[in-house]
Design a protein around this motif. Sequence first.
Motif, PDB file in Angstrom:
ATOM      1  N   ALA A  73       0.708  -1.122  -0.144  1.00 23.13           N
ATOM      2  CA  ALA A  73      -0.004   0.112  -0.065  1.00 23.13           C
ATOM      3  C   ALA A  73       0.850   1.019   0.058  1.00 23.13           C
ATOM      4  O   ALA A  73       0.536   2.191  -0.790  1.00 23.13           O
ATOM      5  CB  ALA A  73      -0.945  -0.070   1.441  1.00 23.13           C
ATOM      6  N   VAL A  74       1.802   1.272   0.797  1.00 26.95           N
ATOM      7  CA  VAL A  74       2.726   2.250   0.675  1.00 26.95           C
ATOM      8  C   VAL A  74       3.617   2.641  -0.424  1.00 26.95           C
ATOM      9  O   VAL A  74       3.705   3.764  -1.049  1.00 26.95           O
ATOM     10  CB  VAL A  74       4.010   2.320   1.795  1.00 26.95           C
ATOM     11  CG1 VAL A  74       5.036   3.251   1.920  1.00 26.95           C
ATOM     12  CG2 VAL A  74       3.128   2.406   3.363  1.00 26.95           C
ATOM     13  N   ARG A  75       4.206   1.493  -1.157  1.00 32.37           N
ATOM     14  CA  ARG A  75       4.630   1.625  -2.468  1.00 32.37           C
ATOM     15  C   ARG A  75       3.731   2.120  -3.247  1.00 32.37           C
ATOM     16  O   ARG A  75       4.306   2.777  -4.463  1.00 32.37           O
ATOM     17  CB  ARG A  75       5.204   0.323  -2.847  1.00 32.37           C
ATOM     18  CG  ARG A  75       6.294  -0.373  -1.986  1.00 32.37           C
ATOM     19  CD  ARG A  75       6.846  -1.547  -2.201  1.00 32.37           C
ATOM     20  NE  ARG A  75       7.890  -2.199  -1.322  1.00 32.37           N
ATOM     21  CZ  ARG A  75       9.406  -1.627  -1.320  1.00 32.37           C
ATOM     22  NH1 ARG A  75       9.637  -1.117  -2.559  1.00 32.37           N
ATOM     23  NH2 ARG A  75      10.160  -2.402  -0.644  1.00 32.37           N
ATOM     24  N   ASP A  76       2.619   1.848  -3.236  1.00 25.90           N
ATOM     25  CA  ASP A  76       1.753   2.426  -4.382  1.00 25.90           C
ATOM     26  C   ASP A  76       1.241   3.764  -4.373  1.00 25.90           C
ATOM     27  O   ASP A  76       0.771   4.302  -5.227  1.00 25.90           O
ATOM     28  CB  ASP A  76       0.423   1.589  -4.292  1.00 25.90           C
ATOM     29  CG  ASP A  76       0.306   0.190  -4.493  1.00 25.90           C
ATOM     30  OD1 ASP A  76       1.193  -0.181  -5.223  1.00 25.90           O
ATOM     31  OD2 ASP A  76      -0.672  -0.610  -4.224  1.00 25.90           O
ATOM     32  N   LEU A  77       1.921   4.411  -3.220  1.00 24.08           N
ATOM     33  CA  LEU A  77       1.463   5.973  -3.223  1.00 24.08           C
ATOM     34  C   LEU A  77       2.553   6.659  -4.108  1.00 24.08           C
ATOM     35  O   LEU A  77       2.475   7.971  -4.464  1.00 24.08           O
ATOM     36  CB  LEU A  77       2.066   6.255  -1.753  1.00 24.08           C
ATOM     37  CG  LEU A  77       0.965   6.072  -0.715  1.00 24.08           C
ATOM     38  CD1 LEU A  77       1.574   6.636   0.838  1.00 24.08           C
ATOM     39  CD2 LEU A  77      -0.372   6.730  -0.891  1.00 24.08           C
ATOM     40  N   VAL A 215      -3.401  -1.159   6.980  1.00 26.97           N
ATOM     41  CA  VAL A 215      -3.967  -2.240   6.012  1.00 26.97           C
ATOM     42  C   VAL A 215      -5.525  -2.190   5.756  1.00 26.97           C
ATOM     43  O   VAL A 215      -5.934  -2.088   4.938  1.00 26.97           O
ATOM     44  CB  VAL A 215      -3.833  -3.773   6.282  1.00 26.97           C
ATOM     45  CG1 VAL A 215      -4.361  -4.756   5.721  1.00 26.97           C
ATOM     46  CG2 VAL A 215      -2.067  -3.639   6.360  1.00 26.97           C
ATOM     47  N   ALA A 216      -6.157  -1.953   6.883  1.00 26.48           N
ATOM     48  CA  ALA A 216      -7.636  -1.930   7.058  1.00 26.48           C
ATOM     49  C   ALA A 216      -8.028  -0.687   6.371  1.00 26.48           C
ATOM     50  O   ALA A 216      -9.016  -0.626   5.621  1.00 26.48           O
ATOM     51  CB  ALA A 216      -7.994  -2.019   8.453  1.00 26.48           C
ATOM     52  N   ASN A 217      -7.237   0.558   6.251  1.00 31.32           N
ATOM     53  CA  ASN A 217      -7.738   2.017   5.856  1.00 31.32           C
ATOM     54  C   ASN A 217      -7.689   1.613   4.371  1.00 31.32           C
ATOM     55  O   ASN A 217      -8.101   2.375   3.581  1.00 31.32           O
ATOM     56  CB  ASN A 217      -7.076   2.783   6.640  1.00 31.32           C
ATOM     57  CG  ASN A 217      -7.532   3.474   7.783  1.00 31.32           C
ATOM     58  OD1 ASN A 217      -8.420   2.948   8.149  1.00 31.32           O
ATOM     59  ND2 ASN A 217      -7.051   4.567   7.970  1.00 31.32           N
ATOM     60  N   ALA A 218      -6.530   0.899   3.956  1.00 26.19           N
ATOM     61  CA  ALA A 218      -6.070   0.879   2.485  1.00 26.19           C
ATOM     62  C   ALA A 218      -7.247  -0.024   1.719  1.00 26.19           C
ATOM     63  O   ALA A 218      -7.410   0.334   0.735  1.00 26.19           O
ATOM     64  CB  ALA A 218      -4.806  -0.059   2.252  1.00 26.19           C
ATOM     65  N   VAL A 219      -7.600  -0.910   2.538  1.00 17.82           N
ATOM     66  CA  VAL A 219      -8.889  -1.717   1.835  1.00 17.82           C
ATOM     67  C   VAL A 219     -10.055  -0.809   1.853  1.00 17.82           C
ATOM     68  O   VAL A 219     -10.861  -0.760   0.923  1.00 17.82           O
ATOM     69  CB  VAL A 219      -8.931  -2.992   2.800  1.00 17.82           C
ATOM     70  CG1 VAL A 219     -10.190  -3.636   2.191  1.00 17.82           C
ATOM     71  CG2 VAL A 219      -7.934  -3.792   2.480  1.00 17.82           C
ATOM     72  N   SER A 220     -10.358  -0.158   3.195  1.00 19.67           N
ATOM     73  CA  SER A 220     -11.675   0.515   3.051  1.00 19.67           C
ATOM     74  C   SER A 220     -11.529   1.866   2.269  1.00 19.67           C
ATOM     75  O   SER A 220     -12.755   2.222   1.649  1.00 19.67           O
ATOM     76  CB  SER A 220     -11.933   0.773   4.494  1.00 19.67           C
ATOM     77  OG  SER A 220     -12.006  -0.498   5.410  1.00 19.67           O
ATOM     78  N   TYR A 221     -10.719   2.594   2.261  1.00 18.05           N
ATOM     79  CA  TYR A 221     -10.731   3.843   1.694  1.00 18.05           C
ATOM     80  C   TYR A 221      -9.554   3.972   0.746  1.00 18.05           C
ATOM     81  O   TYR A 221      -9.500   5.300  -0.002  1.00 18.05           O
ATOM     82  CB  TYR A 221     -10.271   5.057   2.912  1.00 18.05           C
ATOM     83  CG  TYR A 221     -11.273   4.843   4.037  1.00 18.05           C
ATOM     84  CD1 TYR A 221     -12.575   5.103   3.864  1.00 18.05           C
ATOM     85  CD2 TYR A 221     -10.773   4.391   5.158  1.00 18.05           C
ATOM     86  CE1 TYR A 221     -13.434   5.112   5.052  1.00 18.05           C
ATOM     87  CE2 TYR A 221     -11.828   4.304   6.304  1.00 18.05           C
ATOM     88  CZ  TYR A 221     -13.185   4.596   6.061  1.00 18.05           C
ATOM     89  OH  TYR A 221     -13.923   4.514   7.176  1.00 18.05           O
TER      90      TYR A 221
END
Length: 270
Positions: A73-77, A215-221
């Motif tokens: 998720a961080v690398r995708d930023l 991880v939870a925020n990346a999935v939700s938002y």
Amino acid sequence: MSGVRWVTVRVAEVWRRGRELQVLERSMAFGALFLVTLMPLLVVIAAASASRGSGLAQWITDGMGLRAEGERAVRDLFSSRGRTLSTTTVGGVVAVAVFGVSLMASVQGVFERIWDLPRGPWHSAARQAVGLAGLLGYILAAEWSGQLGQSTVLQPGLRIAVTLAGGVLLFWWLQHLLLASRVERRLLLPGAVATVVALVGLWFFSYLVLAPLLVANAVSYGTVGTVLVVQSWLVGVGYTIYGGALLGRVVIRPSAPQAGPSAPGPGGAE
């Protein structure tokens, strides 16, 4: 004074001084300034680097203790190397670097208030630029240490040594630099050590709390959720830097700060 009494008095004083200095509010400003000034600059530097390291993303994932989904998720930023370089202009890099100095000006202002010093001399901007370069160098060195000697037994020890020992040297030097040598070096060392110890504590907190939340925020938002958690971690970084310096000041408690030969001028920042 007994040991328990000494600790109690110091903790109470750190709490009182922290409220007076508004450490939490200043830490939030640190996180915001870091996000909008240093992050773009680090992305460009990493993209232009000849190494295959992932630069800023790797530093954040290491600092937050991220694994698997959180790391992705961080690398995708961050953009790919080619896209970053192709869309970056020299003027843009210079502008970001100039704005990055404002982060060092903010840090300098807090350090000066911790040590009850007046604003720095007129050439503080030059010191702030050097401090910015030193901070960038430390972040890149911490990331580089993870690439050297991969898959060897020496690699973890090298990474820990560069991160911890380098962190103590950085924050010791950074205080001395931004305070324009107005406080003796030996009085600044406890604050540097306290900062690194607090950063280690932040790593454990991030590993246990922020990493699962990311991880939870990346999935939700999506990306917004990732940015919010990273921003929260950067606020924590600012809190450890300011809190560590304040703890060092309270533990040392010199009778008065050591004044340098330069007269105070209008160049500092709070």
